[in-house]
Design an enzyme around this catalytic site. Structure first.
Site, PDB file in Angstrom:
ATOM      1  N   ASP A   1      -7.900   7.944  -5.062  1.00  0.00           N
ATOM      2  CA  ASP A   1      -7.826   6.554  -5.498  1.00  0.00           C
ATOM      3  C   ASP A   1      -9.215   6.130  -5.970  1.00  0.00           C
ATOM      4  O   ASP A   1     -10.125   5.994  -5.149  1.00  0.00           O
ATOM      5  CB  ASP A   1      -7.342   5.685  -4.337  1.00  0.00           C
ATOM      6  CG  ASP A   1      -7.303   4.208  -4.664  1.00  0.00           C
ATOM      7  OD1 ASP A   1      -7.077   3.852  -5.827  1.00  0.00           O
ATOM      8  OD2 ASP A   1      -7.504   3.404  -3.739  1.00  0.00           O
TER       9      ASP A   1
ATOM     10  N   GLU B   1       0.797  -1.228   0.000  1.00  0.00           N
ATOM     11  CA  GLU B   1       0.000   0.000   0.000  1.00  0.00           C
ATOM     12  C   GLU B   1       0.829   1.277   0.000  1.00  0.00           C
ATOM     13  O   GLU B   1       0.449   2.245  -0.648  1.00  0.00           O
ATOM     14  CB  GLU B   1      -0.960   0.014   1.200  1.00  0.00           C
ATOM     15  CG  GLU B   1      -2.055  -1.030   1.118  1.00  0.00           C
ATOM     16  CD  GLU B   1      -3.054  -0.785  -0.012  1.00  0.00           C
ATOM     17  OE1 GLU B   1      -3.024   0.274  -0.667  1.00  0.00           O
ATOM     18  OE2 GLU B   1      -3.871  -1.690  -0.248  1.00  0.00           O
TER      19      GLU B   1
END
Length: 166
Positions: free
Chosen positions: A51, A40
């Protein structure tokens, strides 16, 4: 012979206690959590970035809704996401909340895919590419600590070997 003078039983008892602690906790292992963190953010507090359709923040790229589902820990979503202990606690709480209803085994693959795809992400074929990235960080489906003892056997094993005289 007293229990304390039986080294084999003492070692087995200690291992059994470790298994019981793992089973009682029943959550994502530190190793699996670390693999997800590296995928991540490189396991760094990277702030927030857009995102798909919302912002994702911090070590585990936690979205606002994910933070709500994990119980709203810390002083706020962005602050928690950028504090490793708070963010890891959030991921653990999220996994504990959803693994039982996901229909998937409690292993690193399921946890990673749920993290990526939501409560039923472990059943979504679109999360397989994410799982492949987690595997590249050194995790396997069985990167769970002490998954080798079936949960229903753990208490039987501990009671049988700790309290049975020979």
């Amino acid at each position: 012979m007293p229990f304390s003078q039986q080294p084999g039983r003492m070692i087995f008892a200690l291992l059994t206690c470790a298994v019981m602690a793992s089973v009682a906790y029943g959550g994502i292992s530190d190793k699996c959590l670390g693999c997800i963190c590296r995928v991540e953010s490189g396991c760094r507090p990277v702030g927030c970035k857009w995102d798909v359709s919302s912002y994702s923040c911090g070590y585990f790229q936690i979205k606002y809704d994910y933070w709500q589902d994990c119980g709203r820990p810390g002083t706020g979503w962005k602050e928690c996401a950028n504090d490793y202990n708070c963010a890891a606690g959030c991921v653990r709480a999220y996994m504990n909340r959803y693994i039982g209803s996901s229909g998937c085994p409690a292993n690193c693959e399921s946890y990673a895919r749920i993290h990526n795809g939501g409560p039923r992400g472990c059943r979504n074929p679109n999360t397989m590419s994410y799982w492949n990235r987690v595997q590249q960080q050194g995790c396997t489906p069985y990167s769970q600590s002490l998954e080798f003892v079936p949960r229903r056997w753990a208490s039987y094993i501990s009671w049988k070997y700790l309290f049975t005289k020979k």
